[in-house]
Design a protein around this motif. Structure first.
Motif, PDB file in Angstrom:
ATOM      1  N   THR A  97       0.838  -1.197   0.000  1.00 23.84           N
ATOM      2  CA  THR A  97       0.000   0.000   0.000  1.00 23.84           C
ATOM      3  C   THR A  97       0.876   1.251   0.000  1.00 23.84           C
ATOM      4  O   THR A  97       2.004   1.236   0.501  1.00 23.84           O
ATOM      5  N   MET A  98       0.311   2.339  -0.532  1.00 24.97           N
ATOM      6  CA  MET A  98       1.011   3.626  -0.583  1.00 24.97           C
ATOM      7  C   MET A  98       0.018   4.737  -0.295  1.00 24.97           C
ATOM      8  O   MET A  98      -1.110   4.712  -0.803  1.00 24.97           O
ATOM      9  N   GLY A  99       0.432   5.720   0.524  1.00 28.12           N
ATOM     10  CA  GLY A  99      -0.429   6.847   0.865  1.00 28.12           C
ATOM     11  C   GLY A  99      -0.347   7.175   2.337  1.00 28.12           C
ATOM     12  O   GLY A  99       0.739   7.201   2.906  1.00 28.12           O
ATOM     13  N   LYS A 100      -1.498   7.396   2.963  1.00 28.56           N
ATOM     14  CA  LYS A 100      -1.573   7.744   4.391  1.00 28.56           C
ATOM     15  C   LYS A 100      -2.299   6.629   5.129  1.00 28.56           C
ATOM     16  O   LYS A 100      -3.343   6.144   4.675  1.00 28.56           O
ATOM     17  N   ASN A 101      -1.753   6.241   6.287  1.00 27.16           N
ATOM     18  CA  ASN A 101      -2.374   5.170   7.076  1.00 27.16           C
ATOM     19  C   ASN A 101      -1.905   5.276   8.513  1.00 27.16           C
ATOM     20  O   ASN A 101      -1.002   6.056   8.846  1.00 27.16           O
ATOM     21  N   GLN A 102      -2.511   4.483   9.393  1.00 26.43           N
ATOM     22  CA  GLN A 102      -2.088   4.425  10.791  1.00 26.43           C
ATOM     23  C   GLN A 102      -2.033   2.970  11.269  1.00 26.43           C
ATOM     24  O   GLN A 102      -2.631   2.594  12.267  1.00 26.43           O
ATOM     25  N   PRO A 103      -1.291   2.133  10.565  1.00 28.55           N
ATOM     26  CA  PRO A 103      -1.271   0.708  10.904  1.00 28.55           C
ATOM     27  C   PRO A 103      -0.612   0.391  12.231  1.00 28.55           C
ATOM     28  O   PRO A 103      -0.980  -0.573  12.889  1.00 28.55           O
ATOM     29  N   ILE A 104       0.398   1.180  12.646  1.00 23.21           N
ATOM     30  CA  ILE A 104       1.063   0.878  13.913  1.00 23.21           C
ATOM     31  C   ILE A 104       0.147   1.188  15.093  1.00 23.21           C
ATOM     32  O   ILE A 104       0.088   0.452  16.076  1.00 23.21           O
ATOM     33  N   ALA A 105      -0.607   2.287  15.001  1.00 21.96           N
ATOM     34  CA  ALA A 105      -1.590   2.594  16.028  1.00 21.96           C
ATOM     35  C   ALA A 105      -2.631   1.482  16.122  1.00 21.96           C
ATOM     36  O   ALA A 105      -3.056   1.089  17.214  1.00 21.96           O
ATOM     37  N   ARG A 118       1.294  10.607  26.283  1.00 22.53           N
ATOM     38  CA  ARG A 118       0.825  11.846  25.638  1.00 22.53           C
ATOM     39  C   ARG A 118       0.512  11.647  24.156  1.00 22.53           C
ATOM     40  O   ARG A 118       0.831  12.480  23.309  1.00 22.53           O
ATOM     41  N   GLY A 119      -0.104  10.489  23.848  1.00 26.25           N
ATOM     42  CA  GLY A 119      -0.528  10.213  22.482  1.00 26.25           C
ATOM     43  C   GLY A 119       0.565   9.768  21.534  1.00 26.25           C
ATOM     44  O   GLY A 119       0.321   9.659  20.324  1.00 26.25           O
ATOM     45  N   ARG A 120       1.768   9.475  22.027  1.00 25.11           N
ATOM     46  CA  ARG A 120       2.879   9.081  21.151  1.00 25.11           C
ATOM     47  C   ARG A 120       2.519   7.866  20.291  1.00 25.11           C
ATOM     48  O   ARG A 120       2.898   7.789  19.103  1.00 25.11           O
ATOM     49  N   ASN A 121       1.793   6.899  20.843  1.00 29.10           N
ATOM     50  CA  ASN A 121       1.489   5.693  20.076  1.00 29.10           C
ATOM     51  C   ASN A 121       0.225   5.816  19.224  1.00 29.10           C
ATOM     52  O   ASN A 121      -0.275   4.827  18.705  1.00 29.10           O
ATOM     53  N   TRP A 122      -0.277   7.039  19.039  1.00 28.45           N
ATOM     54  CA  TRP A 122      -1.385   7.287  18.124  1.00 28.45           C
ATOM     55  C   TRP A 122      -0.918   7.786  16.766  1.00 28.45           C
ATOM     56  O   TRP A 122      -1.743   8.023  15.885  1.00 28.45           O
ATOM     57  N   ASN A 151       7.133  12.720  21.017  1.00 31.65           N
ATOM     58  CA  ASN A 151       6.770  13.108  19.660  1.00 31.65           C
ATOM     59  C   ASN A 151       7.711  12.494  18.627  1.00 31.65           C
ATOM     60  O   ASN A 151       7.298  11.670  17.804  1.00 31.65           O
ATOM     61  N   THR A 152       8.971  12.882  18.639  1.00 30.18           N
ATOM     62  CA  THR A 152       9.963  12.329  17.713  1.00 30.18           C
ATOM     63  C   THR A 152      10.937  11.478  18.515  1.00 30.18           C
ATOM     64  O   THR A 152      11.873  11.986  19.131  1.00 30.18           O
ATOM     65  N   SER A 153      10.718  10.173  18.516  1.00 32.43           N
ATOM     66  CA  SER A 153      11.471   9.267  19.383  1.00 32.43           C
ATOM     67  C   SER A 153      11.423   7.854  18.822  1.00 32.43           C
ATOM     68  O   SER A 153      10.774   7.583  17.815  1.00 32.43           O
ATOM     69  N   LYS A 154      12.137   6.957  19.500  1.00 33.77           N
ATOM     70  CA  LYS A 154      12.091   5.532  19.191  1.00 33.77           C
ATOM     71  C   LYS A 154      11.085   4.882  20.149  1.00 33.77           C
ATOM     72  O   LYS A 154      11.078   5.187  21.340  1.00 33.77           O
ATOM     73  N   GLU A 155      10.286   3.959  19.617  1.00 31.36           N
ATOM     74  CA  GLU A 155       9.240   3.331  20.427  1.00 31.36           C
ATOM     75  C   GLU A 155       9.246   1.824  20.209  1.00 31.36           C
ATOM     76  O   GLU A 155       9.126   1.343  19.089  1.00 31.36           O
ATOM     77  N   LEU A 156       9.373   1.071  21.300  1.00 31.19           N
ATOM     78  CA  LEU A 156       9.288  -0.385  21.271  1.00 31.19           C
ATOM     79  C   LEU A 156       8.122  -0.820  22.140  1.00 31.19           C
ATOM     80  O   LEU A 156       8.039  -0.426  23.305  1.00 31.19           O
ATOM     81  N   THR A 157       7.239  -1.632  21.581  1.00 34.06           N
ATOM     82  CA  THR A 157       6.080  -2.126  22.326  1.00 34.06           C
ATOM     83  C   THR A 157       6.025  -3.639  22.218  1.00 34.06           C
ATOM     84  O   THR A 157       6.120  -4.199  21.117  1.00 34.06           O
ATOM     85  N   LEU A 158       5.866  -4.291  23.364  1.00 38.99           N
ATOM     86  CA  LEU A 158       5.708  -5.745  23.439  1.00 38.99           C
ATOM     87  C   LEU A 158       4.447  -6.045  24.244  1.00 38.99           C
ATOM     88  O   LEU A 158       4.175  -5.383  25.244  1.00 38.99           O
TER      89      LEU A 158
END
Length: 351
Positions: free
Chosen positions: A119-127, A148-152, A222-229
């Motif tokens: 797919t190409m365009g705009k999406n929010q699959p990680i959220a 503060r909404g970082r994972n949205w 806001n601009t960071s590295k995020e790891l979720t398990l």
């Protein structure tokens, strides 16, 4: 026969021909959406004069986003399909979209086959991937609150590939291009999501990075590295949830937080076919004097029908001396060290 009758007959004939052609090509388009509205209250909201007060307001997206969208596929033959998806989120209380973009949630096109989906365009699959790990389904009192909404965050200018389901395992990889001359890293986002799904449980690992205008990780939320398990486990009428999230911003300004550890536990209980009870606990710990906070949430969803439900959620956040996290994922924060109560209730209808 009058000219008006002839004109209408011609329009009907054209519409019929178009519908027949569409059916012959094996394509379909679906219109869908949801409208959510209610009331919301938060205590100890800090005011501009340094005081605090209780905030009453209409509830827009606290339980879930109001939205409308179009999605469609076309059978191209040989197991290949073309697809598109357009989706806009809005607030029903004021009738405004969530941001300036018309399609602020999704606007992408792609191809899908036995090899997977591009797919190409705009999406929010990680959220969306993290949504599956949250016992609240990422309500405003939920897994986005203490980060503060970082994972949205969604993804503009995206190119993504998703594997087919291989014995319960699937993966998603994407890059979100920054569109900055002379640099491939400025404002770019990248992500990888791995999922294993079985009848009674699910496991997920999600890693994503968001860079600033200089290509740095300079803002923890806001601009960071995020790891979720995390994962879920279903036992009869119970569904249990657990998650861990680590944020890292090594390029933050001197004295600003560079790390946060966030974890949660929760459960859904299907008390009756119509009534689901929700309970969850979240905790965040931020370095460099950012403080820590505990968030407690209770909620209930009651289905009046397959499309209409009533919801009610209540929570409290307990802040340490240096922390000022809100009970909801908004900027209606208390003063540092103050606790806050929040609640919202309303109705949601899907179509």
């Amino acid at each position: 026969m009058t000219r008006r009758t002839i004109r209408l007959a011609g329009v009907a004939a054209l519409c019929g021909a178009a519908a027949t052609a569409t059916a012959a090509q094996g394509s379909n388009v679906t219109l869908y959406g949801r409208v959510v509205a209610g009331v919301d209250v938060q205590t100890n909201v800090q005011t501009t004069d340094g005081g605090s007060g209780t905030l009453w307001r209409g509830a827009d997206n606290q339980w879930g986003t109001s939205m409308f969208g179009l999605q469609g596929t076309e059978d191209l033959g040989g197991g290949l399909k073309g697809l598109f998806h357009l989706e806009s989120g809005f607030g029903a209380a004021k009738g405004k979209t969530n941001g300036d973009a018309l399609f602020n949630r999704r606007a992408y096109i792609g191809l899908q086959g036995g090899w997977g989906k591009l797919t190409m365009g705009k999406n929010q699959p990680i959220a969306d991937a993290l949504w599956a790990l949250d016992p609240t389904g990422q309500q405003f009192i939920g897994s986005a609150t203490l980060v503060r909404g970082r994972n949205w965050q969604g993804h503009d200018n995206m190119v993504a590939y998703e594997t087919p389901n291989l014995g319960g395992f699937s993966a998603l990889a994407l890059t979100s291009l920054g569109e900055q001359p002379g640099s491939a890293s400025k404002l770019r986002k990248d992500a990888l999501s791995l999922t294993y799904t079985a009848p009674a449980f699910e496991l997920r690992a999600i890693y994503d990075v968001a860079r600033d205008a200089n290509g740095k990780y300079s803002d923890l939320f806001n601009t960071s590295k995020e790891l979720t398990l995390g994962g879920t486990l279903s036992i009869r009428d119970f569904k249990l949830f657990a998650g861990y999230e680590n944020l890292s911003a090594p390029d933050s300004p001197a004295g600003a937080p560079t790390k946060a550890n966030h974890f949660w536990l929760g459960a859904n209980y299907q008390l009756t076919p119509a009534l689901t009870l929700i309970g969850a606990f979240y905790r965040v710990m931020v370095n460099r004097g950012g403080g820590n906070a505990n968030l407690y949430m209770l909620g209930a969803n009651y289905n009046l029908s397959k499309r209409t439900l009533l919801y009610a959620s209540v929570g409290t956040v307990q802040n340490s001396a240096n922390a000022n996290f809100s009970v909801e994922a908004t900027n209606n924060n208390p003063a540092p060290g103050r606790n806050q109560l929040g609640a919202y209730t309303g109705i949601a209808h899907s179509f």
